[in-house]
Every structure is written in C-alpha cells, then in structure tokens.
Design a protein around this motif. Structure first.
Motif, PDB file in Angstrom:
ATOM      1  N   THR A 100       0.839  -1.201   0.000  1.00 16.48           N
ATOM      2  CA  THR A 100       0.000   0.000   0.000  1.00 16.48           C
ATOM      3  C   THR A 100       0.872   1.249   0.000  1.00 16.48           C
ATOM      4  OG1 THR A 100      -0.231   0.122   2.424  1.00 16.48           O
ATOM      5  CG2 THR A 100      -1.859  -1.193   1.235  1.00 16.48           C
ATOM      6  N   ALA A 183      -8.303  -1.495  -9.224  1.00 14.30           N
ATOM      7  CA  ALA A 183      -7.576  -2.600  -8.590  1.00 14.30           C
ATOM      8  C   ALA A 183      -7.014  -3.602  -9.587  1.00 14.30           C
ATOM      9  CB  ALA A 183      -8.495  -3.311  -7.599  1.00 14.30           C
ATOM     10  N   LEU A 291     -10.365  -9.376  -2.811  1.00 11.25           N
ATOM     11  CA  LEU A 291      -9.261  -9.363  -3.754  1.00 11.25           C
ATOM     12  C   LEU A 291      -8.570 -10.714  -3.653  1.00 11.25           C
ATOM     13  CD1 LEU A 291      -7.613  -7.449  -5.670  1.00 11.25           C
ATOM     14  CD2 LEU A 291      -6.273  -6.824  -3.660  1.00 11.25           C
ATOM     15  N   TYR A 308      -4.985  -2.941  -3.480  1.00  5.40           N
ATOM     16  CA  TYR A 308      -6.001  -2.617  -2.481  1.00  5.40           C
ATOM     17  C   TYR A 308      -6.084  -1.121  -2.225  1.00  5.40           C
ATOM     18  CZ  TYR A 308      -8.392  -1.670   1.795  1.00  5.40           C
ATOM     19  OH  TYR A 308      -9.244  -1.100   2.707  1.00  5.40           O
ATOM     20  N   GLN A 312      -9.319   1.341  -2.613  1.00  7.19           N
ATOM     21  CA  GLN A 312      -9.886   2.190  -1.568  1.00  7.19           C
ATOM     22  C   GLN A 312      -9.924   3.653  -1.995  1.00  7.19           C
ATOM     23  OE1 GLN A 312      -7.908   2.332   2.264  1.00  7.19           O
ATOM     24  NE2 GLN A 312      -9.864   2.476   3.333  1.00  7.19           N
ATOM     25  N   PRO A 324     -11.325  -3.136   6.200  1.00  9.60           N
ATOM     26  CA  PRO A 324     -10.825  -4.509   6.056  1.00  9.60           C
ATOM     27  C   PRO A 324     -11.344  -5.421   7.158  1.00  9.60           C
ATOM     28  CG  PRO A 324      -9.054  -2.936   5.728  1.00  9.60           C
ATOM     29  CD  PRO A 324     -10.234  -2.154   6.248  1.00  9.60           C
ATOM     30  N   MET A 356      -7.506  -9.776   0.483  1.00  7.63           N
ATOM     31  CA  MET A 356      -8.231  -8.715   1.169  1.00  7.63           C
ATOM     32  C   MET A 356      -9.721  -8.984   1.092  1.00  7.63           C
ATOM     33  SD  MET A 356      -8.122  -5.977   2.965  1.00  7.63           S
ATOM     34  CE  MET A 356      -6.433  -5.403   2.811  1.00  7.63           C
TER      35      MET A 356
END
Length: 381
Positions: A100, A183, A291, A308, A312, A324, A356
């Motif tokens: 991330t 994504a 995911l 991810y 978001q 999450p 995820m």
C-alpha cells in the motif's frame, strides 16, 4: 465492595463529568501528517514519502523504514518490532502494508512528473515463514515527460478506513466499476457481493464468527492491547496503533481498572459489548469486496497491497467507505475454519489466496488515524 460495583455506583458522577469535559476527537498533533508535505519541502523523495506514509497498514503499525542514504534512491525495509506475530504469523499482512505504501508513493511520483522505478526485494525475497531485515523494495524516481498524473492521487488525503455503521443502500454500479478498474493488476481479481440476501447473510455470519474468535482468543486480543493508545497523551506520544479517546475507557484506564496485560474472560461485559457493536454494524453492511491472487508469494503480496489501496482510493472518489475484515484471512489455527470459509465465499480455487476482504458501503464522515510523520519513518532519523 466489588470494584466494578464501586465504579458503577460511586463513579457515575465522575464518568458523567469526564464525558462532559473531554472530547473524543484525536489530538491535532497526531494528525499533522494528513496535511501533506511540510511547507517548502523541495526534496522529491521526502515529498513523495510524505504521501506514502498515509497508506493503510495493519493495526496502524506503520512499520515502514525508508533509507535515503544513497542519492536518488529510497530503500524500503520493515521495522520488525512493528509486526503481528500472533495474528499475522507469516507476515503476509505486513508485506501487503508495504505494498500500500509503494502504491501511494507511485501516485505521488506521477504527480511530480516522475516514474517510480520499483525493484522488489533487491537483496532477495523473504521466505514464506517469516520476515527478515532485507529490504522489500529499492525505488528510483526517474523524470519522465510521458508520465501522466493519476486522478486517484486527489483522494490520498481523503482516504480513511471507516469502522462506523454504513447506510443500508447498495453501492452504485459506477462505484463498483471504479473500484474494479482501479484494482486491476496481473494475477489478481476482484469480487463483490451481488446483493443476494443469502450471500450477504453468509458474509455477515463469517465476519461475525471471525471477529469473535480474535476477540476471545487470549493471545490475539493481547496483541491488540499492546498497540492500544488510550487518551490524548498516549495518542499524541505514539501516533500509531489503535487510538481510543472515549472518556469512559480513559477513566477506567486511569484508575487502574483496565489491565492491558491480561486477556478478558469471554463473558466479560466489555467483550460482549464489542461483539454486539460489531454485529450491529455488520448486520446492515450492504456489500463486501474481496481481492484474490494467483499464488501467495511475497511479490504477489506487495502487488495486492498496491491494488487494495487503489481500490480504496477509488471507493473514496465515489463516496464509498471500506473497512478490512482481516480476521478470517489470518493464518493462525483458531481461524482455520473461517479462513476456509472466506476462500469458499470468494470462489478461490486451490492455489489462490484471498488477500483482502472488506465491508463496503456509504459511511459517515470520520477523522483520519494518527500518523507518526516523515521523520519517524526515516532510517537514522
């Protein structure tokens, strides 16, 4: 007299006074990083890192360490003291959290007309069992006139993990398409609940079961207790972990009735209340997102983390919130049945991994989580 009865009978006025005189808002100093880079920041690496450190991270541990000792490079490693050995025994979620970070770093570099050249695991890849001190990535920022700004960057300062109750209306088709598009990455696929009542009920039951297991397993709840920050002083000092500024818990902690070294009994009133509160929120959650990856190697985990955070950001752009639901994805023995359950619900085939799983819906406006700031993320700072 029983101490709990004393608190309830004699402490009522004290609790009421505390509730009237203390705000649950987090101290402003703990949120400074959400203003973006410091005014006048001209060093490009520091500028992009000021955005990267706003990425979501398991338990808000912020285990990123950036070494700037070599000109033009960022060497990203993990602070091994900021991991979750009980709930994340193989470090999968920690590696995703570095993904991330890299995802936001790449967006910030684009904003400045640079291409982030990311070399994953330049000194060798971690094995599947544990993390080590080798870097997860070496990043070079390359000027590139052909680089295009990404509209998702506009959401970086607005992206927050929302744990509140969501409105019961379903996410818009445009929002779901935006999330799915954002994504997209090799070896990954996204999924959403369709709105079918039976499917939603199955996801809700599984989320509730997994949360109950984590909250009532002594060693896993104690791991969360380690990262609790209660009250403005602790929150301001640490700027990480799980921040709670509720007056009642502050009072109970201050007078020594909350022992963070001891796990509560399963029937403890506070535990029951937490379970009931979660169940209320999950019962009205209108959608779930997941995911799934082909395989589960470390580079895939990094890629999944980047995917991810983009998902978001896209949700944020469409007014949607995500939270999450990590519990069922965690590879410790007590969660074995829920781990199998979420893989079944997400249609994961043998060899595939659910990286995820989140709640998805329209949540209320919330404040961001504390961040330690740039200097705390730099090696030798």
């Amino acid at each position: 007299m029983d101490r709990r009865n004393f608190l309830r009978i004699a402490g009522g006025g004290v609790v009421l006074a505390a509730a009237g005189g203390c705000s649950e808002a987090l101290p402003a100093g703990a949120l400074t990083a959400w203003k973006g880079p410091a005014a006048g920041e001209t060093e490009l690496r520091r500028w992009v890192l000021s955005y990267a450190l706003l990425a979501p991270h398991s338990h808000n541990l912020q285990s990123w360490r950036a070494d700037l000792s070599r000109p033009g490079e960022i060497l990203l490693s993990c602070d091994l003291a900021r991991t979750l050995p009980e709930t994340d025994p193989f470090g999968r979620q920690i590696v995703m959290s570095h993904g991330t970070f890299l995802g936001l770093l790449e967006l910030a570099a684009r904003e400045r007309g640079h291409r982030a050249e990311i070399e994953a695991f330049p000194e060798g890849v971690f094995g599947p069992e544990r993390l080590d001190t080798r870097p997860l990535a070496r990043v070079r920022l390359i000027p590139d006139a052909g680089v295009r700004r990404d509209p998702l960057f506009a959401q970086v300062l607005r992206r927050h993990t929302n744990r509140e109750a969501y409105a019961e209306r379903a996410p818009s088709p445009e929002g779901l398409r935006g999330i799915a598009d954002a994504a997209q990455a090799p070896g990954l696929r996204v999924g959403f609940t369709s709105g079918d009542a039976a499917q939603l009920a199955a996801h809700r039951r599984l989320a509730s079961k997994a949360w109950r297991i984590e909250l009532t397993t002594p060693r896993t709840i104690l791991e969360s207790y380690k990262w609790l920050r209660i009250g403005p002083s602790e929150i301001e000092r640490h700027r990480d972990g799980i921040s709670i500024n509720a007056p009642m818990l502050r009072l109970v902690d201050a007078i020594g009735l909350f022992d963070r070294t001891k796990a509560p009994a399963p029937g403890d009133r506070a535990t029951v209340q937490q379970l009931e509160d979660f169940d209320r929120k999950i019962a009205t959650t209108p959608a779930f997102f997941w995911l799934v990856s082909e395989g589960n190697d470390r580079i895939t985990q990094l890629r999944a983390g980047s995917a991810y955070v983009r998902a978001q950001l896209a949700a944020t752009a469409h007014g949607l919130s995500m939270q999450p639901l990590s519990q069922a994805l965690q590879e410790y023995p007590e969660q074995a049945s829920t781990y199998a359950g979420i893989h079944a619900l997400a249609g994961a085939k043998p060899g595939q991994t659910v990286q995820m799983w989140t709640r998805l819906g329209y949540g209320p406006v919330i404040a961001p989580a504390p961040r330690r700031g740039l200097q705390a993320q730099l090696v030798g700072a």
